[in-house]
Design a protein around this motif. Structure first.
Motif, PDB file in Angstrom:
ATOM      1  N   LYS A   1     108.001  11.323  45.116  1.00 36.68           N
ATOM      2  CA  LYS A   1     106.772  10.622  44.713  1.00 36.68           C
ATOM      3  C   LYS A   1     106.547  10.754  43.213  1.00 36.68           C
ATOM      4  O   LYS A   1     106.195   9.789  42.534  1.00 36.68           O
ATOM      5  CB  LYS A   1     105.564  11.186  45.462  1.00 36.68           C
ATOM      6  CG  LYS A   1     105.525  10.817  46.929  1.00 36.68           C
ATOM      7  CD  LYS A   1     104.309  11.455  47.585  1.00 36.68           C
ATOM      8  CE  LYS A   1     104.288  11.209  49.081  1.00 36.68           C
ATOM      9  NZ  LYS A   1     103.173  11.894  49.726  1.00 36.68           N
ATOM     10  N   LEU A   2     106.765  11.965  42.676  1.00 35.29           N
ATOM     11  CA  LEU A   2     106.588  12.209  41.246  1.00 35.29           C
ATOM     12  C   LEU A   2     107.563  11.357  40.438  1.00 35.29           C
ATOM     13  O   LEU A   2     107.186  10.769  39.424  1.00 35.29           O
ATOM     14  CB  LEU A   2     106.784  13.703  40.935  1.00 35.29           C
ATOM     15  CG  LEU A   2     106.603  14.107  39.463  1.00 35.29           C
ATOM     16  CD1 LEU A   2     105.169  13.842  39.016  1.00 35.29           C
ATOM     17  CD2 LEU A   2     106.951  15.570  39.272  1.00 35.29           C
ATOM     18  N   GLY A   3     108.778  11.250  40.903  1.00 27.09           N
ATOM     19  CA  GLY A   3     109.784  10.451  40.206  1.00 27.09           C
ATOM     20  C   GLY A   3     109.418   8.976  40.191  1.00 27.09           C
ATOM     21  O   GLY A   3     109.549   8.290  39.171  1.00 27.09           O
ATOM     22  N   LYS A   4     108.942   8.449  41.331  1.00 24.39           N
ATOM     23  CA  LYS A   4     108.562   7.037  41.400  1.00 24.39           C
ATOM     24  C   LYS A   4     107.368   6.747  40.491  1.00 24.39           C
ATOM     25  O   LYS A   4     107.336   5.749  39.767  1.00 24.39           O
ATOM     26  CB  LYS A   4     108.217   6.652  42.840  1.00 24.39           C
ATOM     27  CG  LYS A   4     109.424   6.499  43.728  1.00 24.39           C
ATOM     28  CD  LYS A   4     109.000   6.082  45.127  1.00 24.39           C
ATOM     29  CE  LYS A   4     110.199   5.953  46.053  1.00 24.39           C
ATOM     30  NZ  LYS A   4     109.810   5.603  47.420  1.00 24.39           N
ATOM     31  N   LEU A   5     106.360   7.622  40.526  1.00 23.87           N
ATOM     32  CA  LEU A   5     105.173   7.432  39.681  1.00 23.87           C
ATOM     33  C   LEU A   5     105.549   7.474  38.198  1.00 23.87           C
ATOM     34  O   LEU A   5     105.085   6.639  37.413  1.00 23.87           O
ATOM     35  CB  LEU A   5     104.116   8.488  39.990  1.00 23.87           C
ATOM     36  CG  LEU A   5     103.330   8.299  41.284  1.00 23.87           C
ATOM     37  CD1 LEU A   5     102.466   9.522  41.576  1.00 23.87           C
ATOM     38  CD2 LEU A   5     102.446   7.069  41.189  1.00 23.87           C
ATOM     39  N   ALA A   6     106.388   8.458  37.832  1.00 27.30           N
ATOM     40  CA  ALA A   6     106.791   8.589  36.433  1.00 27.30           C
ATOM     41  C   ALA A   6     107.559   7.354  35.990  1.00 27.30           C
ATOM     42  O   ALA A   6     107.341   6.831  34.888  1.00 27.30           O
ATOM     43  CB  ALA A   6     107.643   9.850  36.253  1.00 27.30           C
ATOM     44  N   LEU A   7     108.416   6.835  36.846  1.00 27.00           N
ATOM     45  CA  LEU A   7     109.197   5.654  36.532  1.00 27.00           C
ATOM     46  C   LEU A   7     108.280   4.426  36.387  1.00 27.00           C
ATOM     47  O   LEU A   7     108.460   3.614  35.481  1.00 27.00           O
ATOM     48  CB  LEU A   7     110.234   5.420  37.643  1.00 27.00           C
ATOM     49  CG  LEU A   7     111.246   4.304  37.394  1.00 27.00           C
ATOM     50  CD1 LEU A   7     112.083   4.615  36.150  1.00 27.00           C
ATOM     51  CD2 LEU A   7     112.146   4.133  38.590  1.00 27.00           C
TER      52      LEU A   7
ATOM     53  N   PHE B   1     105.114  12.892  32.644  1.00 28.72           N
ATOM     54  CA  PHE B   1     104.115  12.434  33.603  1.00 28.72           C
ATOM     55  C   PHE B   1     103.297  13.602  34.132  1.00 28.72           C
ATOM     56  O   PHE B   1     102.075  13.518  34.241  1.00 28.72           O
ATOM     57  CB  PHE B   1     104.788  11.674  34.759  1.00 28.72           C
ATOM     58  CG  PHE B   1     103.811  11.003  35.680  1.00 28.72           C
ATOM     59  CD1 PHE B   1     103.090   9.883  35.282  1.00 28.72           C
ATOM     60  CD2 PHE B   1     103.570  11.507  36.957  1.00 28.72           C
ATOM     61  CE1 PHE B   1     102.191   9.284  36.126  1.00 28.72           C
ATOM     62  CE2 PHE B   1     102.657  10.910  37.803  1.00 28.72           C
ATOM     63  CZ  PHE B   1     101.974   9.786  37.389  1.00 28.72           C
ATOM     64  N   PHE B   2     103.971  14.728  34.436  1.00 30.19           N
ATOM     65  CA  PHE B   2     103.276  15.917  34.934  1.00 30.19           C
ATOM     66  C   PHE B   2     102.308  16.425  33.867  1.00 30.19           C
ATOM     67  O   PHE B   2     101.151  16.753  34.159  1.00 30.19           O
ATOM     68  CB  PHE B   2     104.295  17.009  35.328  1.00 30.19           C
ATOM     69  CG  PHE B   2     103.649  18.248  35.837  1.00 30.19           C
ATOM     70  CD1 PHE B   2     103.149  18.312  37.138  1.00 30.19           C
ATOM     71  CD2 PHE B   2     103.498  19.379  35.026  1.00 30.19           C
ATOM     72  CE1 PHE B   2     102.534  19.446  37.607  1.00 30.19           C
ATOM     73  CE2 PHE B   2     102.877  20.516  35.498  1.00 30.19           C
ATOM     74  CZ  PHE B   2     102.400  20.553  36.795  1.00 30.19           C
TER      75      PHE B   2
ATOM     76  N   VAL C   1      98.123  16.713  34.180  1.00 28.93           N
ATOM     77  CA  VAL C   1      97.374  17.941  33.916  1.00 28.93           C
ATOM     78  C   VAL C   1      96.311  17.674  32.844  1.00 28.93           C
ATOM     79  O   VAL C   1      95.148  18.095  32.982  1.00 28.93           O
ATOM     80  CB  VAL C   1      98.326  19.088  33.503  1.00 28.93           C
ATOM     81  CG1 VAL C   1      97.561  20.299  33.002  1.00 28.93           C
ATOM     82  CG2 VAL C   1      99.217  19.471  34.661  1.00 28.93           C
ATOM     83  N   GLU C   2      96.691  16.954  31.793  1.00 26.72           N
ATOM     84  CA  GLU C   2      95.746  16.648  30.709  1.00 26.72           C
ATOM     85  C   GLU C   2      94.590  15.791  31.229  1.00 26.72           C
ATOM     86  O   GLU C   2      93.431  16.011  30.890  1.00 26.72           O
ATOM     87  CB  GLU C   2      96.496  15.917  29.577  1.00 26.72           C
ATOM     88  CG  GLU C   2      95.683  15.682  28.329  1.00 26.72           C
ATOM     89  CD  GLU C   2      95.248  16.970  27.633  1.00 26.72           C
ATOM     90  OE1 GLU C   2      94.158  16.950  27.023  1.00 26.72           O
ATOM     91  OE2 GLU C   2      95.943  17.994  27.703  1.00 26.72           O
TER      92      GLU C   2
END
Length: 184
Positions: free
Chosen positions: A20-26, A35-36, A40-41
């Protein structure tokens, strides 16, 4: 850029979360690490709870803003719109009164003008009748003159035919001529 010394912390998560993190970042055009850091920011700045899917803080903020806007609109309504509406209604009533009076004046002026035109038309008819009468009298006078001239010519001819010594006949002729003139 961050050095290897800044990466001392590691984080473990499931393969499903990594996907999921990879898809969102892409989708957003970031690396997983960027993206992470952005996530956080974001949560740090907005003070939002990531577990709160309905985002109650956002709802409260929107509600406060909505209340503020509603209050602003009500104030504007009281300060601007209602007085403006009243002024427009007053202006419309005044315009209606002006139009009503104007129409009344125009109507009375039109009636007066029509009456004057009718009076003038009647005067024209009366003048025409008088002109006809004068013309008829002139024609009658002309005929009368013609008849008088005929009588006079007849008188003169008859008088000359009687002669100088017949006074009695001349007197009869004069009386006859006077009678004919009186009959005219």
């Amino acid at each position: 850029m961050a050095t290897k010394d800044n990466y001392t912390k590691s984080l473990r998560f499931s393969v499903d979360t990594d996907t999921k993190l990879g898809k969102l970042a892409l989708n957003f055009g970031y690396s997983k690490f960027q993206f992470f850091n952005q996530m956080v920011e974001y949560f740090h700045r907005t003070k939002k709870d990531p577990a709160d899917i309905n985002d109650e803080l956002l709802k409260r903020t929107l509600s406060r803003n909505h209340d503020a806007y509603t209050s602003f609109i009500k104030t504007q309504e009281k300060v601007l719109l209602i007085p403006m509406h009243q002024s427009v209604e007053r202006m419309i009533r005044n315009q209606e009164q002006i139009v009503k009076q104007f129409n009344g004046q125009v109507l009375s002026a039109n009636k007066e003008l029509l009456k004057q035109q009718q009076d003038q038309g009647q005067k024209f008819k009366d003048t025409e009748s008088l002109m006809k009468l004068i013309y008829e009298q002139l024609q009658s006078r002309k005929k009368l003159k013609e008849q008088f001239l005929q009588l006079f010519d007849g008188y003169v001819k008859n008088r000359e035919s009687i002669g100088a010594f017949k006074a009695r006949e001349r007197e009869e002729l004069t009386e006859q001529f006077r009678k004919q003139i009186t009959d005219l």
